[in-house]
Each structure stands twice: as C-alpha cells, then as structure tokens.
Design an enzyme around this catalytic site. Structure first.
Site, short mmCIF file in Angstrom:
data_model
loop_
_atom_site.label_atom_id
_atom_site.label_comp_id
_atom_site.label_asym_id
_atom_site.label_seq_id
_atom_site.Cartn_x
_atom_site.Cartn_y
_atom_site.Cartn_z
CE LYS A 141 4.65 -4.61 1.28
NZ LYS A 141 5.70 -5.00 0.33
CD GLN A 143 6.06 -7.55 -2.24
OE1 GLN A 143 5.45 -6.54 -1.92
NE2 GLN A 143 6.87 -8.17 -1.42
CG ASP A 146 10.04 -0.79 -1.19
OD1 ASP A 146 9.73 -0.67 0.01
OD2 ASP A 146 9.94 -1.86 -1.83
#
Ligand code: NAD
Length: 301
Positions: A53, A97, A120
């Site tokens: 990422k 994460q 997200d």
C-alpha cells in the site's frame, strides 16, 4: 474462457489517472492527499500488505505514513493514535490494518476512526450508508470488484449472482453493492446446504470463502463469470534446502477456465483492485476535505 478480468492492468491504468489528478489538484488544494496506516504487531502477511500500500501511494503521489505499534501496545495506545490522526488536517484517510493481534476489540477501534477518513469503509456509519444507498467511503475489495466488472462491460442488471461468504470485509458489502446495481443476489456461507446446486444457477459467482480450491467445475454452469477473492500461499514442495510456494485462490482456476465466460486470475485479479480502490478512496476523501469536486466518482460503486 473469453475474458480474463485483469485487475493488475486496470489498477495500473487507474494509478496513471490518479497521479495526474493529484499532480494537477494539489496546486489548488495546497497539499497532497495523506493516508495513515496503523499496523499493530508483527503479522508477516500484514507487513507485506502495508508495504504494498505504501509503494502504491508513492507511485501516485499520496503522502503515506505508517504507524507501527508493538504487539504489547495497550488498547489506549492504539485509540490515542487513531484520535491524533482524526485531528490531523493533513490526514485524509486512516486505515487500520487487519487482523489485529488477539485480544484487541477491532469493532471499537474501527468505530473510533472519523467516518469521513474511513478509507476502508468499515465504520458502522459507512456500512449504514451503504445499506441506505447514501454516499460515503465503500469497502475497498468489493468496490474494486465492482469497478473491474464495470470496466469489462459486465452488465449486472437482472443477473443472478451468488456471493460465497458473508464477512463484513467482503461478502456482505459485496452483496449490497451488487444489489444496488440491480442484480438478484443470494449469499452463501459455511452453513449453506447444497452449495453446488445454488452456484450452478449463477450468472456471476463471487467467491470469498477463504478456502483454497473450494470451487470447481461442479459448481459453475457454462458461461458463468467467476470472481475469485480468495488468496492463499500454498506449499508445493519442500526439501532440506528450500520450500516452494505458489499462490492460489478459492477457485480451482485451471479446472473451471474452459467452462466459464470470464474469470479473475489469482494473483493479478482482485488483489491489485483492492489496493487501487484504497488509493481512489483516499483521493476522494482528500477532495472532500479540501472542498474540491470529486474527479473519481465514476470509479465508485
Ligand atoms: P472470512 O473468513 O471473514 O469469511 C469467510 C466467509 O466464507 C464466511 O462468511 C464463511 O461463512 C464463508 N465460508 C467459509 N467456508 C465456506 C464454505 N465451505 N462454503 C460456503 N461458505 C463458506 O474471510 P474474508 O475476510 O471475507 O476473506 C475471504 C477470502 O478473501 C480470504 O481468502 C481472504 O484472504 C481473501 N481476501 C482477499 C482480498 C484481496 O484483496 N484479494 C481482500 C480481502 C480478503
């Protein structure tokens, strides 16, 4: 198979477009987009995902920062990091994460993220917005799949779709996005009986079970379109000197390839699109925070 749903190719094209938008608009905005990634502990797979990422952000000109907290950090340490990023005006997107090490309340931490920075799309408010069809950040993996289907001119209206998996990360938001695109959606899960009978009725099958090689020829009807979300590192051989691994999905790709109309490869299908949608979401949030019109709304489901 007529079509390979090439996520790697589309992701590369999207990166070029995002880079141009960022280079142009950062002059007006006075700053580049900012993404903060919080990683807790030493899970090696998470390390690889975070590094991918970070590299993708660099390629398009997003300022990314990694907040790597130790496995023995307290819940309040993580909460404090989230709170300070919520207040940081240079941070447009915050990504926690997953998975977190055992014992951390993932739901509470996801809820602590400012919903307008939730790139997200996993905050309760953003999942609620998805259900109600309101604008807001959408989960990257299903949003990436929607973009990939659209790019390949796959019409969803009136189509019978089966989604295997009902997780908050993939299956549930996927089903809602497909429904919003006027598909008729059935969700299968680990307690579903006669899976093959169900999947054989599908024009489009999205497989997110997290079970290597679960789906084979017996599950798909001729001309079906298959999206394989699963990704697994399987040991193929081992000797005293080295072990060999290969990546595979939830679908026995070689077996179904001759039967289906289109399919995502593993690797190179859904994975790159997940990262691409994180970039799209971050740029979208940046434009929102800077009061700019969105240049990426056509990429969002
Ligand atoms: P999860 O474990 O949270 O959910 C799996 C779902 O599959 C559950 O709802 C379960 O009920 C269902 N399931 C399990 N076995 C089944 C079976 N035999 N028949 C029918 N349903 C079954 O997993 P997840 O987070 O949704 O991820 C799914 C897979 O997708 C994993 O392999 C994950 O690594 C992968 N993934 C890939 C990407 C990517 O970018 N490529 C992103 C997210 C997840």
């Amino acid at each position: 198979m007529e079509i390979i749903l090439d996520g790697k190719k589309l992701a590369a094209e999207l990166e070029i477009r995002l880079k141009q938008d960022i280079d142009h608009l950062s002059i007006i905005a006075g700053r580049r987009p900012g993404l903060a990634v919080i990683r807790v502990g030493e899970d090696p797979a998470s390390g690889v995902y975070v590094s991918n990422k970070e590299k993708a952000c660099k390629r398009v000109g997003i300022d990314s920062s990694i907040f790597h907290l130790k496995e023995d950090s307290s819940f309040d340490d993580i909460l404090g990091t989230v709170a300070s990023l919520n207040n940081d005006l240079n941070v447009d997107g915050i990504l926690l994460q997953l998975p977190l090490p055992n014992g951390f309340d993932e739901t509470r931490l996801l809820k602590a993220i400012d919903p307008e920075k939730d790139v997200d799309g996993l905050h309760t408010i953003n999942l609620g917005r998805l259900i109600k069809g309101e604008a807001g950040p959408r989960s990257c993996t299903p949003a990436g799949i929607m973009a990939l289907l659209r790019y390949n001119n796959i019409d969803l209206e009136g189509k019978r779709v089966v989604v295997i998996g009902r997780s908050i990360l993939v299956g549930k938001p996927m089903a809602l996005m497909l429904q919003a695109a006027n598909a008729t959606v059935t969700v299968a899960h680990s307690k579903t009986l006669n899976l093959a009978e169900l999947t054989n009725q599908a024009d489009l099958l999205v497989v997110a079970a997290g079970k290597p090689n679960l789906i084979g020829c017996e599950h798909v009807s001729p001309g079906c379109i298959v999206v394989d979300v699963g990704i697994h590192r399987i040991q193929t051989s081992t000797n005293l000197i080295e072990s060999k691994f290969k990546l595979c999905g939830d679908v026995r790709a070689k077996e179904v390839a001759s039967k289906v109309r289109a399919m995502t490869p593993v690797p190179g299908g859904v994975g790159p699109m997940t990262v691409a949608m994180l970039l799209v979401n971050t740029v979208n949030r940046w434009q929102f925070h800077c009061g700019l019109s969105s240049t990426v709304s056509d990429l969002l489901p």
